[in-house]
Design an enzyme around this catalytic site. Structure first.
Site, PDB file in Angstrom:
ATOM      1  N   ASP A  13      11.381  90.119  -6.764  1.00  0.00           N
ATOM      2  CA  ASP A  13      10.557  90.476  -7.917  1.00  0.00           C
ATOM      3  C   ASP A  13      10.245  89.262  -8.796  1.00  0.00           C
ATOM      4  O   ASP A  13      11.024  88.315  -8.845  1.00  0.00           O
ATOM      5  CB  ASP A  13      11.298  91.545  -8.736  1.00  0.00           C
ATOM      6  N   ASN A  61       3.250 100.375  -4.457  1.00  0.00           N
ATOM      7  CA  ASN A  61       2.409  99.206  -4.745  1.00  0.00           C
ATOM      8  C   ASN A  61       0.926  99.471  -4.480  1.00  0.00           C
ATOM      9  O   ASN A  61       0.064  98.698  -4.915  1.00  0.00           O
ATOM     10  CB  ASN A  61       2.860  97.970  -3.943  1.00  0.00           C
TER      11      ASN A  61
HETATM   12  C1  FPP Z   1       7.134  91.723  -6.666  1.00  0.00           C
HETATM   13  O1  FPP Z   1       6.663  90.864  -7.686  1.00  0.00           O
HETATM   14  C2  FPP Z   1       6.673  91.232  -5.388  1.00  0.00           C
HETATM   15  C3  FPP Z   1       5.840  91.889  -4.523  1.00  0.00           C
HETATM   16  C4  FPP Z   1       5.299  93.233  -4.803  1.00  0.00           C
HETATM   17  C5  FPP Z   1       5.419  91.262  -3.266  1.00  0.00           C
HETATM   18  C6  FPP Z   1       6.464  90.433  -2.603  1.00  0.00           C
HETATM   19  C7  FPP Z   1       5.779  89.505  -1.693  1.00  0.00           C
HETATM   20  C8  FPP Z   1       6.220  88.270  -1.361  1.00  0.00           C
HETATM   21  C9  FPP Z   1       7.504  87.688  -1.802  1.00  0.00           C
HETATM   22  C10 FPP Z   1       5.402  87.387  -0.487  1.00  0.00           C
HETATM   23  C11 FPP Z   1       5.596  87.630   0.964  1.00  0.00           C
HETATM   24  C12 FPP Z   1       4.743  88.748   1.312  1.00  0.00           C
HETATM   25  C13 FPP Z   1       4.379  89.133   2.531  1.00  0.00           C
HETATM   26  C14 FPP Z   1       3.443  90.256   2.609  1.00  0.00           C
HETATM   27  C15 FPP Z   1       4.844  88.486   3.770  1.00  0.00           C
HETATM   28  P1  FPP Z   1       5.646  91.451  -8.758  1.00  0.00           P
HETATM   29  O2  FPP Z   1       4.269  91.218  -8.284  1.00  0.00           O
HETATM   30  O3  FPP Z   1       5.975  92.879  -9.039  1.00  0.00           O
HETATM   31  O4  FPP Z   1       6.003  90.525  -9.967  1.00  0.00           O
HETATM   32  P2  FPP Z   1       5.960  90.954 -11.503  1.00  0.00           P
HETATM   33  O5  FPP Z   1       7.011  92.013 -11.696  1.00  0.00           O
HETATM   34  O6  FPP Z   1       6.324  89.677 -12.185  1.00  0.00           O
HETATM   35  O7  FPP Z   1       4.572  91.410 -11.800  1.00  0.00           O
END
Ligand code: FPP
Length: 234
Positions: A13, A61
Site C-alpha cells: 500500500d 479496486n
Molecule cells: C495500493 O496502493 C497498491 C495497489 C492497488 C497496486 C499495487 C501494485 C503494485 C505494487 C505494482 C505491481 C502491479 C502489478 C499489476 C504487477 P494505493 O494505490 O492504494 O496507494 P494509496 O493508498 O497511497 O492511494
C-alpha cells in the site's frame, strides 16, 4: 537470521500517496511499486522464503477511475510478459489467486503465459493476488465444496480446517508473516482464511520505498515473535 517464515504475504500500500507527495500521477507510484516488487521477489528468494503472496489488485479496486484500472491491467501484462520472466529465471513459480471475471482476455492470456512458463520451478512460489478478495475466495471455496459434496467427491466428515485449503484459489501453507506498508492497519479483505495465525507487521513506509533493509526489519520482527498457536506459555 535463525527463523525464516515459510509464507510471507504483502499488502503493497501507499503507491498513490508516494506519487502525490512528489507531485506525480498515481500511475507513477504504481510503476515505482512494480520495481520494488521485482526486488522483493529476488530478496525473498535469496533469504529462503518458500511462498510470497502479493496483493496487486483487489476486487474492490474496480471502483477506481477507469484510467487507473486500465493502467494497472496494462502494467500486469507488461510486467508478466517482459520483466518477470527474467526475474523468475528457473527458480520462481508464478501462480494467481482471484476471480477471472471480468478480466480482459489479454490480461488472462498474460497470466496463463507466465504460469505455463514457470510451472516447473520449485525454489519459491510467487502468488499474485489479482482481482482478489478474501471473502470472495471463501465464498468461491464454499461453492466448490457444495459441488463436491453433491457429486460425492467429498465426504462431509473429511471437511475440516486443513482440507478447506484444497478449495481455496491456491493450496498454499498458512501465512506466517503478513506485512502491510503505507500507514494503515487493516487487512482490506486480503487472504482472510490463510492469515488466521499470521504475525502482523505494519510499517509506515510507502511501498515504493520498501527496500531490503525494510524487509530485514520485518523479518527481525518475525524472529522475535513467540508463536504459540493457542498453546500456553511454558
Ligand atoms: C495500493 O496502493 C497498491 C495497489 C492497488 C497496486 C499495487 C501494485 C503494485 C505494487 C505494482 C505491481 C502491479 C502489478 C499489476 C504487477 P494505493 O494505490 O492504494 O496507494 P494509496 O493508498 O497511497 O492511494
Amino acid at each position: 537470521m535463525n527463523k525464516i517464515p515459510t509464507h510471507v504475504a504483502v499488502i503493497m500500500d501507499g503507491n498513490g500517496r508516494w506519487a502525490k507527495e512528489r507531485g506525480l500521477k498515481r500511475s507513477e507510484g504504481h510503476r515505482e511499486g512494480a520495481k520494488t516488487l521485482e526486488n522483493l521477489i529476488l530478496y525473498a528468494k535469496k533469504v529462503g522464503i518458500k511462498v510470497l503472496s502479493v496483493y496487486t489488485f483487489s476486487t474492490d479496486n474496480f471502483k477506481r477511475s477507469q484510467e487507473e484500472v486500465d493502467f494497472l491491467m496494462n502494467l500486469l501484462i507488461l510486467y508478466f510478459n517482459e520483466k518477470l520472466e527474467k526475474v523468475c529465471k528457473e527458480e520462481v513459480r508464478v501462480v494467481f489467486s482471484g476471480r477471472k471475471e471480468p478480466l480482459r482476455k489479454d490480461v488472462l492470456d498474460a497470466m496463463q503465459n507466465i504460469m505455463e512458463k514457470t510451472k516447473n520451478n520449485t525454489k519459491c512460489i510467487l502468488n499474485v493476488c489479482f482481482n482478489y478478495g478474501g471473502q470472495e475466495e471463501i465464498v468461491d471455496a464454499s461453492l466448490k465444496i457444495h459441488e463436491d459434496l453433491v457429486e460425492h467427491k467429498l465426504k462431509k466428515e473429511d471437511l475440516n480446517r486443513e482440507t478447506f485449503y484444497h478449495y481455496l484459489y491456491q493450496d498454499l501453507p498458512p501465512i506466517d508473516l503478513l506485512i502491510r506498508t503505507g500507514k494503515e492497519h487493516r487487512l482490506s479483505n486480503f487472504m482472510l482464511y490463510q492469515a488466521f495465525y499470521a504475525e502482523l507487521y505494519f510499517v509506515d513506509t510507502y511501498f515504493p520505498d520498501f527496500d531490503d533493509a525494510c524487509f530485514d526489519e520485518a523479518l527481525r520482527y518475525y524472529e522475535s515473535c513467540n508463536r504459540r498457536f493457542g498453546n500456553a506459555e511454558d
